[in-house]
Design a protein around this motif. Sequence first.
Motif, PDB file in Angstrom:
ATOM      1  N   ARG A 211       0.815  -1.211   0.000  1.00 48.00           N
ATOM      2  CA  ARG A 211       0.000   0.000   0.000  1.00 48.00           C
ATOM      3  C   ARG A 211       0.848   1.261   0.000  1.00 48.00           C
ATOM      4  NH1 ARG A 211      -4.292   0.705  -2.210  1.00 48.00           N
ATOM      5  NH2 ARG A 211      -4.168   2.743  -1.237  1.00 48.00           N
ATOM      6  N   ASN A 238      -3.483  -3.522  -8.000  1.00 49.07           N
ATOM      7  CA  ASN A 238      -4.684  -2.709  -7.866  1.00 49.07           C
ATOM      8  C   ASN A 238      -4.399  -1.345  -8.469  1.00 49.07           C
ATOM      9  OD1 ASN A 238      -7.044  -3.568  -5.485  1.00 49.07           O
ATOM     10  ND2 ASN A 238      -5.293  -4.895  -5.875  1.00 49.07           N
ATOM     11  N   HIS A 301      -8.275  -2.221  -0.981  1.00 48.12           N
ATOM     12  CA  HIS A 301      -7.414  -3.120  -1.731  1.00 48.12           C
ATOM     13  C   HIS A 301      -8.123  -4.447  -1.900  1.00 48.12           C
ATOM     14  CE1 HIS A 301      -3.318  -3.009  -3.272  1.00 48.12           C
ATOM     15  NE2 HIS A 301      -3.240  -4.307  -3.052  1.00 48.12           N
ATOM     16  N   ASN A 332     -11.734   1.038  -8.375  1.00 47.33           N
ATOM     17  CA  ASN A 332     -10.603   0.135  -8.200  1.00 47.33           C
ATOM     18  C   ASN A 332     -10.644  -0.942  -9.271  1.00 47.33           C
ATOM     19  OD1 ASN A 332      -9.245  -2.390  -7.170  1.00 47.33           O
ATOM     20  ND2 ASN A 332      -8.696  -1.017  -5.506  1.00 47.33           N
TER      21      ASN A 332
END
Length: 388
Positions: A211, A238, A301, A332
């Motif tokens: 992340r 992602n 996510h 996303n």
Amino acid sequence: MSPSRRALLRAGLLGVAGTLAGCSGTPETRTTEETRTTERTADATTAERPVRATDESTTETETTAESRTGAERTVDGRAVAFVHETPVFDWGVSDTATRYYAHVLDSESDAERLDASSVPAGRVGPNAEAVERFVAETDFETTAVLAVQTELPSSAFGLAFDFVDWNAAPPQVVCHVESRNRQRGGPATSTLLLRVPSGVASQVRVTVVDRAGAFGVESVYRTETFAPPNRPVFETVNVESRSDPPSDSLDVPGGALVTTPEAAEQFAPTDAAFAEFVRETDYEDGYLLALQLRLGANGYHLWPTDVVTDGREAVVQLRHDFGGALNAEFTNLLLSRIPGEAPERGTAAVRRYDRRQTVTETRAVPLSADPDDWRPTTPETTATGNRT
């Protein structure tokens, strides 16, 4: 750390609070006739809820999931994480062809492989004494230590433990790469030590979520799921966008199974941020799962936890986690490389979890390998005039 040093520490410290029960594991691609079993007591379920550290001192503290984040979350009741430039094991990630690695320390003699003197002293993260204390407190009669390592482009990043997903088959240890709020240095290694039940240690998979953007390009975040020591299972990215959807090939929500290089050319325009990931997928040994959703906040996510195949169809189980700022909706796009024979159709079951790892929402999105099914709907072509 010498055996005498470990014995002294063990004599003066409390042991771990209790034992955790094990789960049986299964391969990543299975038939629908196979079943999963999970054997654990109610107390063990409570014990496996994620814990966070309240500070970065050398005292390990079990806290709730609402505690603070960042570099302060490097020590808790079950995990300790640190960044180092020199090896802490005689064999580790620096000796592999991947940037991740994991192995199990299942005895005190095996734990002697850890050289805590390589843990740097500093304000960020635990020091050598905290690491020694963590290992010394481990009751190796019932518990093992899973050591997870990842190579990093800079010492400004590091691993942090999140939770163990007991609903996955096999169970998944989930951790993420975060910014450590320190000046950027050269390439480094981050090591995470996690206590797990002895019966489960050899079965778990590890998922590392980036992340922090340590790898990849802007707004394209990588996730690696692997079976220890370093066998890749799912490679995932992602892609997030606050304005237009990242993929023009999919609706919102929408899903696709990209199974050939020709289909990949149709799916990903050359100027897309994710084009390289799509085209570098090996379609002879696997296929690409694509899923596009509108999520309630940035920072969420998605990654696969399990794939169940039955001939021409597949069911893909995915997690929906890592919430960001409120009142900021993003679209996303998940892209994940799935090993094995490509199905013609399927369903993606996306589950959202709260901080106590309880399912709060489930979405089902159809998947198809036919590019004609990928075309997004428009207000002019839908019956209601509104996008889903």
